[in-house]
Design an enzyme around this catalytic site. Sequence first.
Site, PDB file in Angstrom:
ATOM      1  N   ASP A 333       0.851  -1.180   0.000  1.00 50.80           N
ATOM      2  CA  ASP A 333       0.000   0.000   0.000  1.00 50.80           C
ATOM      3  C   ASP A 333       0.893   1.237   0.000  1.00 50.80           C
ATOM      4  O   ASP A 333       2.062   1.174   0.384  1.00 50.80           O
ATOM      5  CB  ASP A 333      -0.904  -0.023   1.239  1.00 50.80           C
ATOM      6  CG  ASP A 333      -1.799   1.198   1.314  1.00 50.80           C
ATOM      7  OD1 ASP A 333      -2.414   1.531   0.300  1.00 50.80           O
ATOM      8  OD2 ASP A 333      -1.870   1.812   2.387  1.00 50.80           O
ATOM      9  N   ASP A 530      -0.896  -0.270   6.436  1.00 53.55           N
ATOM     10  CA  ASP A 530      -0.856   0.308   7.785  1.00 53.55           C
ATOM     11  C   ASP A 530      -2.194   0.839   8.264  1.00 53.55           C
ATOM     12  O   ASP A 530      -2.277   1.418   9.339  1.00 53.55           O
ATOM     13  CB  ASP A 530       0.181   1.435   7.869  1.00 53.55           C
ATOM     14  CG  ASP A 530      -0.356   2.763   7.339  1.00 53.55           C
ATOM     15  OD1 ASP A 530      -1.218   2.728   6.431  1.00 53.55           O
ATOM     16  OD2 ASP A 530       0.088   3.810   7.819  1.00 53.55           O
ATOM     17  N   ASP A 534      -6.669  -1.671   4.989  1.00 50.36           N
ATOM     18  CA  ASP A 534      -5.764  -2.703   4.475  1.00 50.36           C
ATOM     19  C   ASP A 534      -6.013  -4.064   5.107  1.00 50.36           C
ATOM     20  O   ASP A 534      -5.467  -5.069   4.646  1.00 50.36           O
ATOM     21  CB  ASP A 534      -4.305  -2.302   4.738  1.00 50.36           C
ATOM     22  CG  ASP A 534      -3.925  -1.005   4.044  1.00 50.36           C
ATOM     23  OD1 ASP A 534      -4.362  -0.813   2.902  1.00 50.36           O
ATOM     24  OD2 ASP A 534      -3.205  -0.201   4.656  1.00 50.36           O
TER      25      ASP A 534
END
Length: 645
Positions: A333, A530, A534
């Site tokens: 990500d 994080d 996610d």
Amino acid sequence: MEGAPAERAAVGTAPAGRTLALRSGFVVLPLLGLGAGLVAQALGQVGVATLAWNLATLAVLAILLVQVATSLARGDVGLDLVALLSMGGALALSQPLAGAVIALMYAGGQALEAFAAGRASRAMTALIARQPRTALREEETGDDATGAEGPRVREVPLADLAPGDRILVRAGDVLPVDGRVAAGRAVLDLSSLTGESLPAAFPVNAAVLSGSLNVGQAFTLLADRRAEESTYAGIVRLVAAARAAKAPMARLADRYGLVFLLVTLLLAGGAWAATGDALRALAVLVVATPCPLILAVPVALVSGLSRAARRGVLVKGGGALEALAEAEILVVDKTGTLTQGRARLRAVAALTPFGEAEALRLAASLDQASAHPIARALVEEARSRSLSLASPSEVTEVPGDGVIGLVEGRRVSAGGPRLMRAQGIAFPSAGPDADGELASATVLVAIDGRPAAILSFADPLRRDGAAILAALRACGLARIVLATGDRRKVAEALAGGLPIDAIAADLDPADKTKVVVAERLRGPVMMVGDGINDAPALAAADLGVALGARGAAAAAEAADVVLLVDSLAPLPEAIRIARTARAIALQSVFVGLGLSLAGMVAAALGALTPVQGALLQEAIDVAVILNAMRALRGPRTDRESGARA
């Protein structure tokens, strides 16, 4: 000849000091018996020597019988049966010296194992041992015991702490909760969390993590979370899960251990049947060591877990460590991983009839309920402008899309286009640009169902982003995929010059999960994120990695690996540690089994007596354990040489 497989699976789950003390005491019985017997034999008292050796063997045999019975009651058929048969066989065949030596070797192996397991899990054990139980809470101003005016300080259990409490942190105290420095200047030792050796200084209003050690003067901490929701409490829960988890390689070793038991019995029985010499069968049983199977694997893996923990990487068990070693594809990500995760408001476009200050205040009030980096940036910006924030209610957060709730009786929405379309709110097609900044993001604000403002944020690329990705590539990752909810042109601008193979943009949480599932067709996938959005993708990957120091709890819980610093910097080293530990575990198994089988064949051919077989077995045990503990050290790096465990 060590304990049952089920017991080996729990290496590191019992208090290491107590286990080592018990097993060290276990060694005393056969040691005294063997020594007394040798002295008696030297003095010509053969009968006394035989009695001393038999009593020592019987004492250990009785303890072993209880252990085997307990294991069988749990359904575990372990290699302790070999030790039971060898000691029982020595007594039955009138081999008292051999029985005493076997008993000593068995008990010594138990003590050696406890020592190895304690060393291997020391770093994780230290994390749990440091957890504070109480805190000094500053309460309302009033007369203290001396009659002077001042804040009262009362020691309270951690469970009594709440957000907004002011806590006095003395020199030498461990921070009990996450919070901010309210008064004074904090100088904190973060080595137990992140592996960083040098203390760090934090000014007033700086965010600080629970679990840090105050090595400076006393200061006042303003709690942001309850103790059970804080970083350190989460780490302790993860450590407990990591220590209890059983690795696939360890489960495989248990199955092979049963096969090894059958081979041992067949070889011993065959030698006896072919020669008529029961001592050969006894020698085979004595040489058969389970250490390469049921001890080397967990010691090597737990050593890797402990070493990773000292570097600020919490791996949730041996299975996750194996997956980390086998990962071939990285899906990462953007926000908070490749970028700094500290977005800044760059531009505001207020839409009639709303003013800029009003839209910012209401949106920031709502975003107080979100842990997303963009939400935190908006709240910080509003506070820096001295806007008075209200408490939101009836808040609903849609992961990856935004937040909806009530602020002062008004319905406020803050998020992306999908959130607004779902509510039937139409915004102008274009908003302000983020001054050309890379990694920009746009937040739409609606009040009472009407477009109110378009906010533009910038989240710059980390300075070490390219170097970290290059290091991950050097660790053997064959493919790196950027998965982000940002617009494609923003993602492409960010990825320019980075060693990234593919970009997936404009993703919601479900789309990220689909990307992970698709990449798994190419090989084992490691997903790094994080935030709460996610969590589904982390759970779908072969290995999920979360930045847990300031990331959402949902991400840390869904992940298999938690980085205790807000950076991917420790990840390449963690991969190297995992691969080293796995290689050492396999090496110990194959080399140890090879030596054991060679010794068993030699015993079956009459080349080894039972006493010689016991000594050979112990030598193999020691060699295998010491080799497995190499995973605790590994090659030294510049960072390791400066880090403190």
